[in-house]
Scaffold this active site. Structure first.
Site, PDB file in Angstrom:
ATOM      1  N   VAL A   6       0.043   4.661   5.487  1.00  0.00           N
ATOM      2  CA  VAL A   6      -0.485   3.495   6.210  1.00  0.00           C
ATOM      3  C   VAL A   6       0.661   2.574   6.621  1.00  0.00           C
ATOM      4  O   VAL A   6       0.624   1.961   7.691  1.00  0.00           O
ATOM      5  CB  VAL A   6      -1.511   2.739   5.336  1.00  0.00           C
ATOM      6  CG1 VAL A   6      -2.015   1.489   6.052  1.00  0.00           C
ATOM      7  CG2 VAL A   6      -2.688   3.650   4.989  1.00  0.00           C
ATOM      8  N   GLY A   7       1.702   2.501   5.790  1.00  0.00           N
ATOM      9  CA  GLY A   7       2.863   1.666   6.126  1.00  0.00           C
ATOM     10  C   GLY A   7       3.465   2.029   7.476  1.00  0.00           C
ATOM     11  O   GLY A   7       3.862   1.153   8.251  1.00  0.00           O
ATOM     12  N   GLY A  35       0.824  -1.200   0.000  1.00  0.00           N
ATOM     13  CA  GLY A  35       0.000   0.000   0.000  1.00  0.00           C
ATOM     14  C   GLY A  35       0.857   1.250   0.000  1.00  0.00           C
ATOM     15  O   GLY A  35       1.948   1.263  -0.592  1.00  0.00           O
ATOM     16  N   ASN A  36       0.407   2.287   0.685  1.00  0.00           N
ATOM     17  CA  ASN A  36       1.138   3.555   0.679  1.00  0.00           C
ATOM     18  C   ASN A  36       1.950   3.748   1.956  1.00  0.00           C
ATOM     19  O   ASN A  36       1.761   3.043   2.950  1.00  0.00           O
ATOM     20  CB  ASN A  36       0.174   4.730   0.465  1.00  0.00           C
ATOM     21  CG  ASN A  36      -0.857   4.844   1.576  1.00  0.00           C
ATOM     22  OD1 ASN A  36      -0.528   5.096   2.729  1.00  0.00           O
ATOM     23  ND2 ASN A  36      -2.137   4.649   1.235  1.00  0.00           N
ATOM     24  N   GLU A  89       5.607  -3.167   1.196  1.00  0.00           N
ATOM     25  CA  GLU A  89       5.711  -2.902  -0.240  1.00  0.00           C
ATOM     26  C   GLU A  89       4.931  -1.626  -0.513  1.00  0.00           C
ATOM     27  O   GLU A  89       3.708  -1.637  -0.609  1.00  0.00           O
ATOM     28  CB  GLU A  89       5.138  -4.087  -1.036  1.00  0.00           C
ATOM     29  CG  GLU A  89       5.909  -5.390  -0.850  1.00  0.00           C
ATOM     30  CD  GLU A  89       7.325  -5.334  -1.406  1.00  0.00           C
ATOM     31  OE1 GLU A  89       7.597  -4.453  -2.250  1.00  0.00           O
ATOM     32  OE2 GLU A  89       8.151  -6.161  -1.011  1.00  0.00           O
ATOM     33  N   CYS A  97       1.950   0.708  -8.697  1.00  0.00           N
ATOM     34  CA  CYS A  97       2.928   1.277  -7.758  1.00  0.00           C
ATOM     35  C   CYS A  97       4.287   1.523  -8.408  1.00  0.00           C
ATOM     36  O   CYS A  97       5.066   2.336  -7.920  1.00  0.00           O
ATOM     37  CB  CYS A  97       3.085   0.368  -6.542  1.00  0.00           C
ATOM     38  SG  CYS A  97       3.657  -1.296  -6.930  1.00  0.00           S
TER      39      CYS A  97
END
Length: 489
Positions: free
Chosen positions: A192-193, A188-189, A210, A244
């Site tokens: 949020v990571g 994800g982004n 990732e 991505c």
């Protein structure tokens, strides 16, 4: 006990039975996944069509074909990957059995993404199953139809206790993150990571993140611009730019900007016709929230091609922006949509300087016919992956680790890298209760003579065949006897 707690508890209990550790069980589960993609391809494609407007062929090409390859690779090589791995020894351990034993970590949480919902959710699952783990699968709630299909189909094909599917939105994900896992794999982004990593830190749970970022694309004036721009256009507008590792923006000299725009426009027409809106191979933005986010990025930039849009259909045409400034809105975050800004640089030096001022990207692209340009770009920048003269295709190479660096992520996967990422590589040394004379050098009292012997035995490594090992063991036995006699006298 919440639904999420129950799923994790069941997975933990199933893992503790030990059945996931059997290589035969792992292979059986992977073969069941193969059957799913053979038997339910039309169901999978129909859901992805509803979520992202991908065609059935496009779903196979970009979602399930790679998974089939990963499954074949894991099934064919799993016994080799899971076997003990002998390592090089020093003279001190020449008579010992020394190896690395891959072991399952335990229960893995896999949080998928919506842009390629099958590819980026099931690929980590393949690694988790191959490594002998249990796994709780959390598909993205943004892909509503695909999440429902995963929830319905996966329990029919793979062990539903070892590999439960948990659906839902932010509250359900937060509840999952309150549980204890042995590894968390998130796609994800970076915003949020960071939250994932913060939650994982409470239990010292390792993470694979990732993420993404703004992946630059430098186009050198000394290259075939027609081919370069066709490949860039394919990499950018596939999945409506929601990739991505899509080239986020182009860096090129002002003298070729007009030509680049024209060549990209020609490629757009070639791929998606004069009216991409009616082309079955051109997708849609996932929802209206993301549509508005992308449209807001156009503010302050000049549209050189495209720009057509329809909010009710979540449609944004393949768009090129010219003369974009570094401070423009579109350059402040990852675009994740079909906007392609072009920034002017004076040449390679300025391009490298510009790239290095930003966060390390997930991918970096360089188009040039000059190997010196390509080599400088690889030597003087850092990114998760690097491609010269193409886009995206490194994702398809199972022998390459896929992952980010710095703000674009940590850890990697694909092929054997997925297996190793989700395994504990346990160091093992098995010694016999013999040849104690050699050990005298390590026991107190410590003396310069013992240090000399220790230096000889520890600093000399060996890599001998069977005959050589036997001969060396005989010599070692003699040396041990001499050493022991020396210390006893």
């Amino acid at each position: 006990m919440s639904r999420e707690q129950q799923a994790v508890a069941r997975a933990r209990k199933a893992f503790e039975t030990g059945r996931s550790k059997s290589v035969e069980h792992r292979i059986r589960q992977l073969k069941n996944l193969q059957r799913l993609f053979t038997e339910k391809q039309s169901v999978i494609a129909a859901a992805v069509k509803k979520d992202l407007n991908k065609s059935e062929v496009g779903t196979q090409l970009y979602e399930t074909l790679g998974l089939e390859g990963e499954l074949n690779l894991a099934i064919n090589h799993l016994k080799e990957w899971a076997a003990p791995r002998p390592v090089k020894k020093n003279l001190l351990t020449i008579s010992d059995t020394v190896y690395i034993k891959p072991e399952p970590l335990g229960v893995v949480l896999i949080i998928g993404a919506w842009n390629y919902p099958w590819a980026v959710t099931i690929q980590p699952l393949i690694g988790a199953i191959a490594a002998g783990n249990a796994a709780v699968i959390k598909p993205s709630e943004v892909c509503v139809h695909t999440a429902k299909v995963m929830e319905d189909l996966l329990p029919l094909y793979i062990d539903k206790e070892l590999y439960p599917v948990v659906t839902g939105g932010v509250p359900e994900t937060q509840e999952l993150l309150r549980q204890r896992f042995d590894h968390i794999f998130y796609t994800g982004n970076s915003v949020v990571g960071k939250l994932i990593m913060e939650a994982a830190a409470k239990n010292l749970t390792p993470v694979t993140l990732e993420l993404g970022g703004k992946s630059p694309c430098y186009i050198d004036k000394n290259c075939d611009l027609t081919i370069a721009c066709r490949r860039v256009a394919w990499g950018k507008y596939t999945n409506c730019g929601q990739t991505c590792i899509a080239p986020d923006y182009i860096l090129c000299e002002p003298s070729i900007q007009d030509r680049v725009i024209e060549e990209v426009k020609k490629a757009i027409k070639e791929f998606y016709t004069d009216n991409p809106k009616t082309c079955p191979d051109y997708g849609r933005i996932i929802n209206q929230r993301h549509f508005k986010r992308i449209m807001n990025m156009l503010e302050g930039s000049t549209v050189a091609a495209g720009g057509d849009n329809e909010e009710s259909d979540c449609y944004i045409a393949p768009t090129v922006l010219r003369d974009v400034k570094p401070e423009a809105k579109v350059m402040q975050e990852e675009i994740f949509g079909p906007l392609l800004p072009i920034l002017s640089v004076s040449g390679l030096d300025e391009a490298i300087k510009f790239i290095n001022k930003g966060e390390k990207p997930l991918a970096l692209y360089c188009f040039s016919s000059d190997n010196k340009v390509i080599n400088r770009m690889t030597d003087e920048t850092s990114s998760g992956g690097f491609l010269a003269n193409d886009c995206l295709v490194h994702f398809s190479v199972a022998a390459l680790p896929f992952g980010g660096v710095g703000n674009s992520g940590m850890g990697c996967y694909h092929g054997k890298y997925s297996f190793d990422q989700l395994s504990h590589l346990r160091s093992c040394l098995i010694k016999k209760l013999k040849m104690e004379g050699v050990n005298s050098m390590r026991y107190p009292p410590h003396t310069p003579k013992k240090l000399g012997w220790a230096r000889f035995f520890i600093l000399n490594s060996v890599d001998l065949g069977w005959v050589g090992r036997m001969a060396l063991l005989a010599v070692m036995a003699v040396v041990a006897a001499v050493v022991l006699q020396h210390y006893l006298l």
